[in-house]
Write an enzyme that holds these catalytic residues in place. Structure first.
Site, PDB file in Angstrom:
ATOM      1  N   TYR A 108     -28.094   9.267   3.633  1.00  0.00           N
ATOM      2  CA  TYR A 108     -28.415   8.208   4.585  1.00  0.00           C
ATOM      3  C   TYR A 108     -27.482   8.342   5.789  1.00  0.00           C
ATOM      4  CZ  TYR A 108     -24.650   6.070   1.753  1.00  0.00           C
ATOM      5  OH  TYR A 108     -23.496   5.840   1.046  1.00  0.00           O
ATOM      6  N   ASP A 141     -11.862  -1.413  -8.564  1.00  0.00           N
ATOM      7  CA  ASP A 141     -11.926  -0.251  -9.446  1.00  0.00           C
ATOM      8  C   ASP A 141     -10.860  -0.280 -10.527  1.00  0.00           C
ATOM      9  OD1 ASP A 141     -14.084   0.792  -8.139  1.00  0.00           O
ATOM     10  OD2 ASP A 141     -12.975   2.326  -7.044  1.00  0.00           O
ATOM     11  N   GLU A 168       0.840  -1.193   0.000  1.00  0.00           N
ATOM     12  CA  GLU A 168       0.000   0.000   0.000  1.00  0.00           C
ATOM     13  C   GLU A 168       0.881   1.250   0.000  1.00  0.00           C
ATOM     14  OE1 GLU A 168      -2.401   3.106   0.238  1.00  0.00           O
ATOM     15  OE2 GLU A 168      -3.083   1.097  -0.326  1.00  0.00           O
ATOM     16  N   GLN A 169       0.571   2.195  -0.899  1.00  0.00           N
ATOM     17  CA  GLN A 169       1.413   3.371  -1.019  1.00  0.00           C
ATOM     18  C   GLN A 169       1.294   4.338   0.157  1.00  0.00           C
ATOM     19  OE1 GLN A 169       0.511   5.804  -4.409  1.00  0.00           O
ATOM     20  NE2 GLN A 169      -1.692   5.733  -4.068  1.00  0.00           N
ATOM     21  N   ARG A 208     -16.873   4.359   5.065  1.00  0.00           N
ATOM     22  CA  ARG A 208     -15.885   3.528   4.360  1.00  0.00           C
ATOM     23  C   ARG A 208     -14.741   3.123   5.276  1.00  0.00           C
ATOM     24  NH1 ARG A 208     -16.566   3.599  -1.291  1.00  0.00           N
ATOM     25  NH2 ARG A 208     -14.470   2.733  -1.525  1.00  0.00           N
TER      26      ARG A 208
END
Length: 395
Positions: free
Chosen positions: A214, A292, A34-35, A109
């Site tokens: 929401y 993605d 992970e960067q 998230r």
């Protein structure tokens, strides 16, 4: 006995950590590169629909996540832009569980990322590792911005919409200008109108625009995301911002409760929605794509995170049951038809949501009133990545 492949996952977001968790569950190890210097999510809220909830339960993290989530009572609640008149809504309290075996939740998230991280041994993740090149030889060589290198038998590009892996190995057309941009904000619940604090996912539809809200974070925050014409705006970044005045100008004349909600959100984020055609191929030898990086889609069905986790579940099962290159071919053959269908469905939703007032809009509203989107979208929510050796539920 053949030795287990050395697997490298590029990207420590939702898709990358889900891949590591499902690989571990399948008896395979991996290293996640992970960067960023820490595991974090920049975005705001997302919907955990039943197809995602089932996979999180399979990983043993759903109960932990649900403790800080909001379990929805109402979903697919469409309202008219000017006065808030309800066009249609779905009772999710019982129907969702009855139809699909799980409820629907909304979460921040960051909470989903933390839940997935809890299923991955910390030593699996290497932080501060920005991959700058991937080379396929007898093994796959990785080079990082800090000068370090690594080798693997399999590389999974879970490195997002600006994927280094996709750029290196998969031919794809340049992203096209969609004409749309998105605004987002998180509103403290005590500052939000009562309408937005309900356990409901609400979509307001109007000419050229729509807005969704929401509750998240156990109801302490309201997630707000809105879509509007982009004009000349073309920045595709979740760190870019707009002004409250720019946001308000797009929704001038809308229901006063929405204006109140927008004002309460402070400085909004803003990003352009760029249009990318579905890929017909994700893999190149021992290298493949996920999430993605493989299938960026407009967020109108709320399935981006869910599809990344589905990818991870299928990929792990394939890698556990076949040699790497055969496994990757099987993986993309199972996943591309489904993600392509969702990309195309999400793309078409913008036109439906943004109709100007008139005969076509009234016909749409009548169709909503008589429809049942919870059942109509069963092809999304009932999906179960089961036995990938068969041709049934995983296809």
């Amino acid at each position: 006995m053949t030795a287990a492949p050395v697997i490298a996952v590029l990207g420590g977001g939702i898709g990358g950590l889900a891949t590591a968790a499902f690989l571990r569950r399948a008896g395979l190890g991996c290293t996640v590169y992970e960067q960023a210097r820490e595991l974090k999510e920049i975005g705001a809220g997302l919907v955990v629909a039943p197809n995602l909830a089932r996979l999180l339960r399979r990983l043993g993290v759903l109960d932990t996540l649900a403790a800080d989530a909001v379990c929805l009572d109402v979903g697919w609640e469409f309202r008219r832009w000017a006065d808030g008149r309800v066009l249609s809504s779905e009772d999710l309290r019982e129907a969702c569980q009855d139809l699909y075996g799980e409820r629907t939740y909304t979460v921040h998230r960051a909470a989903l990322l933390a839940a997935l991280a809890s299923a991955v041994p910390p030593e699996t993740v290497r932080l501060g590792k920005r991959c700058v090149s991937v080379e396929v030889g007898s093994r796959v060589g990785l080079r990082f911005a800090d000068g370090s290198r690594a080798e693997a038998d399999v590389v999974v590009g879970a490195d997002g919409v600006h994927s280094v892996v996709r750029a290196a190995f998969v031919e794809s057309a340049a992203p096209a200008y969609s004409g749309l941009c998105a605004f987002r904000a998180l509103v403290p619940a005590e500052r939000a109108p009562a309408l937005a604090r309900r356990r409901a996912q609400t979509l307001w539809l109007g000419p050229g625009h729509h807005l969704v809200h929401y509750p998240v974070a156990g109801g302490r925050l309201v997630n707000l995301v809105a879509f509007a014409p982009a004009g000349g705006y073309a920045t595709e970044s979740w760190t870019a911002t707009a002004t409250v005045e720019e946001f308000l100008a797009e929704f001038d004349g809308w229901d006063e409760r929405l204006v109140e909600l927008i004002r309460a959100g402070g400085t909004p984020g803003r990003w352009a929605l760029l249009d990318r055609a579905p890929l017909t191929r994700w893999s190149h030898g021992p290298v493949t794509l996920l999430g993605d990086a493989a299938h960026p889609m407009f967020p109108f069905f709320g399935q981006g995170a869910a599809q990344s986790v589905e990818d991870a579940a299928v990929l792990a099962t394939c890698l556990a049951s076949a040699p790497p290159e055969e496994a990757l071919r099987r993986y993309e053959s199972l996943r591309i038809p489904r993600t392509t269908r969702l990309q195309e469905a999400s793309h078409g939703r913008a036109h439906v949501n943004h109709l100007p007032d008139g005969p076509e809009q009234r016909a749409r509203d009548a169709a909503f009133a008589s429809g049942d989107p919870l059942r109509d979208n069963g092809w999304i929510y009932a999906y179960e990545p089961g036995d990938v050796q068969g041709s049934g539920s995983a296809a």
